[in-house]
Every structure is written in C-alpha cells, then in structure tokens.
Design an enzyme around this catalytic site. Structure first.
Site, PDB file in Angstrom:
ATOM      1  N   LYS A  32       0.727  -1.261  -0.129  1.00 46.77           N
ATOM      2  CA  LYS A  32      -0.099   0.066   0.070  1.00 46.77           C
ATOM      3  C   LYS A  32       0.849   1.181   0.116  1.00 46.77           C
ATOM      4  O   LYS A  32       0.465   2.050  -0.768  1.00 46.77           O
ATOM      5  CB  LYS A  32      -0.967   0.070   1.168  1.00 46.77           C
ATOM      6  N   THR A  33       1.844   1.454   0.893  1.00 46.25           N
ATOM      7  CA  THR A  33       2.631   2.522   1.073  1.00 46.25           C
ATOM      8  C   THR A  33       3.366   2.590  -0.208  1.00 46.25           C
ATOM      9  O   THR A  33       3.489   3.966  -0.753  1.00 46.25           O
ATOM     10  CB  THR A  33       3.635   2.298   2.061  1.00 46.25           C
ATOM     11  N   ASP A 210      -4.940   8.216   3.302  1.00 43.58           N
ATOM     12  CA  ASP A 210      -4.502   6.906   3.833  1.00 43.58           C
ATOM     13  C   ASP A 210      -5.074   6.214   4.845  1.00 43.58           C
ATOM     14  O   ASP A 210      -5.799   7.075   5.745  1.00 43.58           O
ATOM     15  CB  ASP A 210      -3.043   6.893   4.139  1.00 43.58           C
ATOM     16  N   GLU A 211      -5.033   5.104   5.135  1.00 42.63           N
ATOM     17  CA  GLU A 211      -6.034   4.503   6.234  1.00 42.63           C
ATOM     18  C   GLU A 211      -7.247   4.975   6.262  1.00 42.63           C
ATOM     19  O   GLU A 211      -7.946   5.478   7.309  1.00 42.63           O
ATOM     20  CB  GLU A 211      -5.119   4.721   7.686  1.00 42.63           C
ATOM     21  N   GLN A 241      -8.805  -3.883   8.780  1.00 44.85           N
ATOM     22  CA  GLN A 241      -7.885  -3.359   9.569  1.00 44.85           C
ATOM     23  C   GLN A 241      -8.382  -2.167  10.197  1.00 44.85           C
ATOM     24  O   GLN A 241      -7.677  -0.936  10.825  1.00 44.85           O
ATOM     25  CB  GLN A 241      -6.514  -3.063   8.902  1.00 44.85           C
ATOM     26  N   ARG A 604       1.617  -8.334  11.108  1.00 44.64           N
ATOM     27  CA  ARG A 604       2.621  -7.696  11.468  1.00 44.64           C
ATOM     28  C   ARG A 604       4.170  -8.282  10.992  1.00 44.64           C
ATOM     29  O   ARG A 604       5.053  -7.720  10.846  1.00 44.64           O
ATOM     30  CB  ARG A 604       2.737  -6.954  12.717  1.00 44.64           C
TER      31      ARG A 604
END
Length: 669
Positions: A32-33, A210-211, A241, A604
């Site tokens: 994503k980033t 974002d998010e 998430q 993670r």
DNA sequence: GGGTAAGCAGTTTTT
DNA sequence: CTGCTTACCC
C-alpha cells in the site's frame, strides 16, 4: 522517469489512475505505502505541482515516512508537498482562518485529552454539578460524538447539554480549541466562507487519504468538501484493519464514498508481499469469522515458512523471560537484528514487566505508547509556561503553573480570582492583571505581591520569546528564574535520581526546541512559538525518530498498525485481554473489531510469529487466573505448533525449544 | 492562608 | 505501586 517498474498490474493501475475518484482496497502487506508514494511521484512527473497535492494520513509517523519515501523516489526537495495528519492539516487551516470564528485569535491553544478533562471538571464545578460524581471520560466522549456529528442530544445525554455549552464557551473565552475542533472548525469555516473554500479547492486539486478505514465521519466531511468539485480524490484502506471505531472511525465511509463518488474506480490489492504462507493463512482463517466485511482473500507467492508457535508461561514474568531469552538467543546466533523484532501487546500496562526484563537482560528496546515525553509532568509544566506566554487567556494552563514551582499563591487566593474572572467574564490572567494594583481586590497584601510578581514574570518572558531571543533560550532562562531545579530536588527529597532524571528531560526538551528552531531557520521559515506549540500538541509519541535502529520494538497493537517485523512476539493473548473484556462488555458488537485487532497483530509478522498466553497474570493488587484467547481456536489447524502440554516453561525450556527450532531451520523446512 | 500526610482509585486502544 | 484528592495541621 517511470515509477511503475517492479509493481504488479493492480498496483500499476493504481499508480497510473490520477484523475477522478479512486478507491483502493489494500489488504495487509499488499504494498500500500509503495503504491501511494509511487503514485505521488508519478503525479509529479505528470506536471502536477507539489503544492496541488494533499496527502492525509492517520499518524505523524506515517506522514513523515510518506514524505520521506517520496523524496527518496523523486530525489527532489518537496517543501511544497502537503503530507500531514488530518489534525495537523486542521491546525494549518485554523492558523490562517481562525479569525473568522467569533472570539478567536490566531494565538489559540490546543487542548489535549487531559486539558479537556480538566476543563470539563472546571465547568461542572461552576455549574454546581459535583465533579467527582461525574465520569469525565464518558462525558468527554459524549462531547466528542456531538461535536463530530455522530450524536444528537437525546434522553440519555440531554443532562450534559448545558455543561457542553459551558464547555464550549470556556474554550472560546480561553481562545482554545480541542482535538475535535481541529477537524470540525475548519469544516464550519469552509462551509460558511465560500471564498475561503474556493481557495482551498483551487490549491489542493489532488487529495489522497491513507488508512481510510480509520477516518471519522468528520474527517470524511472535510476531505469530501475539499474534493467535491475537483473529484480527484484517492482513498486507500482496508476494512479488515479498521481498529479505531472507539475514536469515531467509521468504516462505513467506504460505503459513503461509493455513494458520494459513484463514478469511482475500485482497485483491490490482494497479493501479500510481507508474510509467509502460514502466517497469512492464519490471518485469513481468523478474519473469515467476521461477518461484516468486504470479501477478499490475501495470497502470497512465497512458501509456507515456519509454524506459528504458542507458549503458555506461568505468569507475566515468565512470559517476559521467555521473550527476552528467545531474542537473546536468536541475536547471538546472528539470525536477527534487534530492530527486526516487534513485541506486540494489547494494552500499554503490559509493557512494564517486559520493560523490566529487557533492562535486566540488557537488550536495547524502544517503547512507544504510554506517557510520551511531552506528557511528563516537568515537560508539561514548561509547555504550559510557553502556552501562557503565547496565549495568556488560557486558564487551564495558567492554573497548572501559577503555583508551580510554589510561589505562595494558594487555593484561597485562586478561588477569589476565579470568582472575579467569572463575574467579569474574562480570563484569569486579565483578572489578575486588573487586580494586582487595585486596592479593593479583597486580597491580602502578600497575595497581591505574589500575583503581581507572577504577571511580571510572564510579561518579561513573553517579551523575550517574541523579540527573537529564541524559544530554547527563553525556556532555559525561565527554568533558572523560577528555580525549577531546586523545586525538583524539594519534590523528590528521598529520590534525588528522579529529580536528576527529570532535569535531564528538561535539558533534552530545550535541546529539542533548539534543534527545531535550527531546522526552521535552515528551511527559511519563521520559528514562532505558535507554530512550535501547535506542533508538539499533536505529537504523542515516537519523537525519537533517529535511534530506532538496533532496538527491539515494544508497542501496542494499535501503534503497530502499518509496521512490519521479521519476528513478532504477541504477548498477553489471554481471554480477558484479546478480545479485551471491557470492549466486549461495552458492546458485544465490538468483538469483530477486537478480531480485526488480532488480525492486524498477526499480519505484522514477516517470517515468524510467537504467541504467548499466560496462565496467570498479576493485575494491580491481585493475581488473575487466565484462559487463552478464544481467537486462538479460530486459527485453522495445522498452522500452529501448540506447546500446551509443556508444563512450567522455564528459561531452560525456552532454550531447549529454541534448539529444536534451530534444528528445524537447519534441516531446511 | 498554605503545606503536608493519609486515604483512595485506577488506563483499552490515540490524534 | 503510584499519583491524586481530601482532610488536617502549622
């Protein structure tokens, strides 16, 4: 320059779609980033000026990382690119436009949670509402919901409506805003001032969020109002998430977005580049138990990797011991570096035991969360002084330091002044200023001199900080003048090392200010106290950006969102913590969010995941017998190596288990 | 009026 | 255990 090489087809598509609304559903670890940063870089090559791009993130850290990575990609100075958190962006708007709100001036203060609670308490007192019978947290939450459009006054909450208005009035009187205001006030300003709105729309023609799953209703409104006409709005998120609903995050924003921007393009990123097959399968299996989600299945091209291992230590000390032993061992065998390791916990309070163990074992660690540097009392005191210099009407901060260090202004005197202030409907500072020479103040001679001295002190330093002596120098001088060091010694007579430690914090604080001033100067900006104060109120943790290398990361699962580690220890995975008993008690529907939280935790890990679930745990006074988290049974069979039969897990056992693991590595499984 | 000692409650997650 | 409020004493 081509910024799409090395990306998969979906990612490429996302990077190349610049115009029009875009919804990217990006699973955990799906790059994503990478997509966002490459997209920005690509936009810049297409001739879109930096200044037209606005990228909104959830945390300061994410913002910093994003601009850093875009800079690396483009190798350009990006002084005009706006990458910031929603809240920081709100501050930016308010700094320019707050004068449009009646009663506000641009030296406004920002109140954090603590200030907010203090103010609610204060207001309750003034309304004669017996503050100690009130649940300030609950009231604070209600105020938040009302402010951010989530709630209207109803039968249950109506009793607080009056208090709310009192609260709002006080904020205005103190020239202060709270965190919610940082989002909501800009919306109001934009709505009511078409020419201002127009200028912002002109400026930010491309908006990215974002998010997105963690944006609140208010934040959604803000981004919507900015991009409604340009329609170049790109949101990136993953409903699985979404872990901030307690703070007003509304995953339905994904649905709202589809409704408000029906012509959107939707792209799903489902290829995971982060975790091994095992870890991913565990995560998929777990999250499939949630009913309310957008269907997706992450997949990976890499192998299965190691099993997830679950251990059941006797208590939290044994757990900490186990974790440190493992880390020590793997490190000494050169399999990991400390910074490859993440130790994830549900609540901040779990960190204490771990911290002890890490200190004992001499393993360097970094802890994020808990009381951040800026929340420490000695630092907050100094910040309050700065606040008062910049905005003397800020009563909350004034009360904090008017007698710290002691200068003989006691509660009786304070009460008098507060009454006067209330009567005149002015701030305490103005009340003092007016009172100090008045002969009919009703105050004793001593009180009057003390107050007068205080005002002179503030005036002196106010002058100093605004006439270009520099903030750091001013604070240094202030610390000496109010004799903060003798005060610290006095406060910690039994414990001089605490005093010294606190003083060291102060020195570090001053150094940090100096550094900030330096950077501001280098970048050709004015280093104003206002800007500094606004900035640090929004910083919660991870202020030490540079030295996170070579340290194990201990953090809450919430704080770990967006990060990844080769090796993850998930500690305290017990029934009352995961899902957290309180959350479920509050509303059984929270179970799904708790599951998502656990999902975030699992995902993670890149290569190896250890889960520990203590059989008992000390909780404040008493010892609790614990059960393993029910979520553990939701992980599909065959992915887990369960060490449940192994009695009492000693350090030797851990070492043994490790040798076994080592053997497995060697045999190449 | 101001400082101090005992008594008591307490944090799930964060901008 | 700690940090804060309350009640009490100087």
């Amino acid at each position: 320059m081509d910024f799409t090489s090395g990306l998969n087809d979906r990612q490429k598509e996302a990077v190349l779609s610049i115009d029009g609304p875009l919804l990217i559903i990006a699973g955990a670890g799906s790059g994503k980033t990478r997509v966002i940063t490459h997209r920005i870089a690509h936009m810049l090559t297409q001739g879109i000026p930096q200044s037209s791009i606005l990228a909104l993130t959830f945390t300061n850290k994410a913002a910093r990382e994003m601009s850093e990575r875009v800079r690396e990609l483009t190798k350009k100075k990006l002084s005009n690119l706006t990458v910031s958190t929603f809240h920081a962006f709100g501050v930016q708007i308010l700094r320019k436009t707050i004068h449009l709100l009646p009663g506000y001036r641009d030296n406004f203060s920002i109140y954090d949670q603590a200030d907010k609670n203090a103010l609610i308490k204060e207001c309750a007192r003034e309304l004669g509402m017996a503050p100690d019978t009130l649940d300030l947290w609950e009231i604070g939450n209600i105020f938040s919901s009302v402010k951010t459009f989530r709630h209207k006054w109803d039968g249950d909450t109506k009793i607080y409506e009056k208090l709310f208005h009192e609260y709002q009035e006080h904020l205005q009187l103190y020239n202060a805003v709270d965190f919610d205001d940082l989002i909501v006030r800009p919306i109001h300003i934009l709505q009511e001032n078409p020419e201002v709105l127009e200028s912002y729309r002109e400026r930010f023609r491309y908006v990215m969020v974002d998010e997105f799953q963690d944006t609140s209703m208010a934040q959604y409104r803000l981004m919507k109002i900015l991009s409604e006409t340009n329609r170049n709005i790109c949101v990136v998120g993953d409903d699985d998430q979404s872990i901030y609903s307690w703070r007003g995050a509304n995953y339905e924003n994904i649905i709202n977005f589809e409704r408000d921007f029906p012509e959107l393009t939707e792209i799903k990123l489902e290829q995971n580049y982060r975790s091994t097959g095992n870890i991913l399968a565990a995560a998929n299996g777990l999250i499939a138990h949630n009913t309310n989600r957008k269907e997706k299945e992450l997949w990976t091209g890499t192998g299965y990797g190691n099993a997830i291992e679950i251990y059941y230590p006797e208590n939290e000390q044994r757990e900490a011991e186990f974790i440190t032993t493992m880390i020590r061992m793997l490190k000494s065998r050169g399999e990991i570096e400390y910074h490859d390791v993440g130790v994830l916990i549900r609540t901040n309070s779990l960190s204490a035991t771990l911290e002890d163990a890490f200190l004992n074992e001499n393993i360097p660690y970094r802890i994020s969360g808990g009381t951040s540097f800026f929340q420490r009392k000695e630092i907050k005191d100094l910040i309050s002084y700065l606040r008062i210099m910049s905005n003397p009407d800020d009563d909350m901060n004034l009360l904090r330091i008017i007698n710290t260090p002691r200068r003989g202004i006691g509660k009786r005197t304070l009460q008098r002044i507060q009454e006067t202030a209330q009567k005149k409907n002015c701030s305490i500072y103005s009340a003092i200023s007016a009172l100090r020479y008045a002969s009919d103040s009703g105050l004793g001679e001593k009180a009057q001199t003390d107050l007068s001295d205080f005002v002179s002190l503030i005036e002196y330093y106010r002058e100093m900080v605004f006439t270009g002596k520099g903030i750091a120098k001013t604070v240094q001088s202030l610390v000496d003048a109010v004799q903060y060091w003798p005060y610290l010694i006095g406060e910690h007579q039994k414990n001089e090392s605490t005093a010294r430690w606190k003083y060291a914090n102060i020195c570090r604080f001053i150094e940090m200010i100096a550094q900030w001033e330096e950077t501001q100067k280098e970048e050709g900006r004015k280093a104003s106290v206002y800007d500094y104060l606004n900035r640090i109120t929004l910083i919660t943790r991870d202020d030490d950006q540079d030295d996170d290398d070579g340290k194990v990361n201990i953090m809450t699962i919430h704080a770990a969102k967006g990060l990844e580690f080769s090796l993850v220890f998930l500690a305290g995975v017990e029934a009352h913590l995961v899902p957290h008993a309180r959350a479920v008690e509050e509303d059984p529907a929270n179970l799904e969010e708790e599951r998502r939280l656990f999902y975030v935790a699992i995902t993670r890990a890149r290569e190896k995941l250890y889960i520990t679930s203590c059989r008992s745990r000390r909780n404040m006074r008493d010892v609790l017998v614990c059960e393993p988290s029910p979520f553990l049974t939701e992980i599909p069979e065959g992915l887990i190596e369960d060490h449940i039969g192994e009695d009492e897990l000693s350090t030797e056992d851990a070492v043994e288990a490790l040798s076994a693991l080592r053997a497995k590595f060697a045999s190449g499984s």
